[in-house]
Design an enzyme around this catalytic site. Sequence first.
Site, PDB file in Angstrom:
ATOM      1  N   ASN A 434       1.003  -1.114   0.068  1.00 30.88           N
ATOM      2  CA  ASN A 434       0.077   0.028   0.034  1.00 30.88           C
ATOM      3  C   ASN A 434       0.987   1.304   0.003  1.00 30.88           C
ATOM      4  OD1 ASN A 434      -1.925   2.008   0.382  1.00 30.88           O
ATOM      5  ND2 ASN A 434      -2.381   1.432   2.399  1.00 30.88           N
ATOM      6  N   LYS A 436       0.142   4.211  -0.283  1.00 33.00           N
ATOM      7  CA  LYS A 436      -0.602   5.462   0.538  1.00 33.00           C
ATOM      8  C   LYS A 436      -0.391   6.439  -0.323  1.00 33.00           C
ATOM      9  CE  LYS A 436      -0.252   3.115   4.860  1.00 33.00           C
ATOM     10  NZ  LYS A 436      -0.061   3.396   6.271  1.00 33.00           N
ATOM     11  N   HIS A 521      -9.513   0.774   5.175  1.00 36.89           N
ATOM     12  CA  HIS A 521      -8.359   1.197   5.815  1.00 36.89           C
ATOM     13  C   HIS A 521      -8.536   1.996   7.192  1.00 36.89           C
ATOM     14  CE1 HIS A 521      -4.131   2.387   6.673  1.00 36.89           C
ATOM     15  NE2 HIS A 521      -3.829   1.303   5.969  1.00 36.89           N
ATOM     16  N   GLU A 523      -7.064   4.581   8.223  1.00 38.29           N
ATOM     17  CA  GLU A 523      -6.963   5.876   7.945  1.00 38.29           C
ATOM     18  C   GLU A 523      -8.036   6.398   7.287  1.00 38.29           C
ATOM     19  OE1 GLU A 523      -2.010   5.335   7.416  1.00 38.29           O
ATOM     20  OE2 GLU A 523      -3.365   5.543   5.674  1.00 38.29           O
ATOM     21  N   GLU A 593      -5.464  -5.161  10.475  1.00 36.64           N
ATOM     22  CA  GLU A 593      -4.328  -4.296  10.711  1.00 36.64           C
ATOM     23  C   GLU A 593      -4.524  -3.435  12.016  1.00 36.64           C
ATOM     24  OE1 GLU A 593      -2.608  -1.957   6.793  1.00 36.64           O
ATOM     25  OE2 GLU A 593      -4.766  -1.281   7.156  1.00 36.64           O
ATOM     26  N   GLY A 599       2.826   2.319  11.117  1.00 37.64           N
ATOM     27  CA  GLY A 599       3.733   3.305  10.976  1.00 37.64           C
ATOM     28  C   GLY A 599       4.292   3.613  12.382  1.00 37.64           C
ATOM     29  N   SER A 639       3.331  -2.448  10.374  1.00 37.92           N
ATOM     30  CA  SER A 639       5.130  -2.641  10.570  1.00 37.92           C
ATOM     31  C   SER A 639       5.482  -3.913  10.379  1.00 37.92           C
ATOM     32  CB  SER A 639       5.359  -2.198  12.118  1.00 37.92           C
ATOM     33  OG  SER A 639       5.056  -0.637  12.435  1.00 37.92           O
TER      34      SER A 639
END
Length: 678
Positions: A434, A436, A521, A523, A593, A599, A639
């Site tokens: 991904n 992003k 996702h 985010e 996730e 991150g 990660s």
Amino acid sequence: MNLCRFLLGIVFVFSGFVKAIDPLGSTYKIQDYAEAFGLTSLIPGFLPLFLAIFLAVFELSVGGYLLFGIRKNTSTALALLMLIFMTPLTFYLALKNPVSDCGCFGDALVLTNWQTFYKNIILLIAAISCFIWKPRIVRLVSEKTQWLIALYIIFFGLVLSIYCYRNLPILDFRPYRIGTNILQSMSIPEGAKKSVYENFFTLEKNGVKKEFTLENYPDSTWKFVDSRTVLKEKGYEPPIHDFSITEMETGEDITNKILTDKGYTFLLIAHRIEEADDNDIDLINEIYDYCVENGYSFYCLTSSLDAQIEQWKGKTGAEYPFCFSDDVTLKTIIRSNPGLVLIKNGVILNKWHHSNLPDEYALSGKLDKLEIGHQKLVDDKHTIILVILWFIIPLLFVLGLDLLVIKRLDKKRQRNLINPLKNRKMRKNIVAGNWKMNKTLAEGLALAKELNEVLANEKPNCDVVIGTPFIHLASVAAAIDTNKIGVAAQNCADKESGAYTGEVSAAMVASTGAKYVILGHSERRAYYHETAEILKDKVVLALANGLTPIFCIGEVLEEREAGKQNEVVYSQLAGSLFDLSAEDFSKIVLAYEPVWAIGTGKTATAEQAQEIHAYIRSTIVEKYGKEVADNTSILYGGSCKASNAKELFANPDVDGGLIGGASLKADDFKGIIDAFNA
């Protein structure tokens, strides 16, 4: 949102509780509403009491469901509907003041109509927030035990309401509670300032209406239309200010005589004698005879007319004296029709509902020698604690059962769901990158070509997918070997087409040659407030256009630390995917996730990853069966890098990874792909 949920829950539980302990008080308030809006003749006599009990159970249940995070769709919708109805109503009450207060918290907390309206505005905002973002409500118990919580709260509300209706309220918030000195409660302390009121009169003359005060009141040529009283300056208001007793036979005001009597006085309270329950009339007559024999006073207080009193006398053989008093005052003194009150020297010593009046065994001698002749001990703190324990302990028992038994069985089942086919998986291994919001068009195309070259002479033991920004899709799809690398969009619109500037539809994504789309996702959920309903629409459109959704689920750090990760991922799955047919669901790729690991450099341990992946697969087994579950690829994201990929992918229920930062360099991404080759 969860703060809003707890605010709503606490307010609804409190409101339902105070209504449940005083169902007759709520009944009287509903009757006040009916009278104010001219609906009295349209409402059957039983309906106000039914509505009072229903409202108590309703509010208690909605509040309890919100606190425990159960029945999210139902509880948030009902809370919102109630506040959508109540907020405009209380605004009208504040403007017109047809009733003095809305009665939302009974006598426990009396609010003005304006205070109630402002309170409802805050609660309405909270209810809207909970309704919109209900998938984020954290459930405190598992789905398997939530029905026990739901049923017990309803049961508790019903039992408490019926008990307090058939007896007296277990907590008395009114000014005539046991231990009150009525005479003292009617007096204004020396030096206390009285409230100042001003009367305004609306009069009409020659078609013109005008408002006057007593100071400029006009002559008799003006016709009276209406009047209103305005509080100009608030002063001391005694708790009791409307208690008076007028003897029926003589018309004499005997209030002071009764309140200063140093002997015992029984007051039979029947605010509407024609509606009073006469099942216990023989016992009432025996109590009156007992008073005559022992020299105690006995009066029946009512607001009914002479004819109705005479009818009662003829029906019951009543010989006790009757007195007139205000209807509202009598209903406030005791929640029973009839009810019995014992006073001495103006102090309320005891109260009885008509269903549990003292009998000949209790009245076996002089009152000063008997227990009932002394002031009844009332311990509100003890009562509150007892009721709270009756409410909380069974719920805590269910919660403990859920934690110690149900969830342990779930974990055991998860361990038993490890795929027995050790040498062959029926589902695909996938490593998806991904990107992003990274890489210009030229940079992205260069990275895709580099990855294409790296994999040119190899056949990976997994499917490889790269998720690029929209502007890369067509160019990347044309530049790579689609037999080895699949292309995914990072999102798509929840609309098929139309005037949605800036959006990209699933059909547009498919037209570029992309085969996958990343949906849900963390985010997108956090930054763009994508709800379960929005994601459900996106999944349906993606499938309809031949795309394979890579659907992301996962919990935040607070939810992980609270042990709520299973409930969170289940809610996300159920909210967006579990309405699909088994055939459509089998086309989905899931990506777990943990938001706390994206991150951050933190990574779930291999054991944590396996545990949650096994749980996810177990929910699919329950919903769609083992065959669909065994064919569903579940990726890990958070990660993940070349150094830990092999350990993570070795788990039987981890089928690859959704890679973020490590997918932006071909060598790093290749190192993760090689984890399946080792």
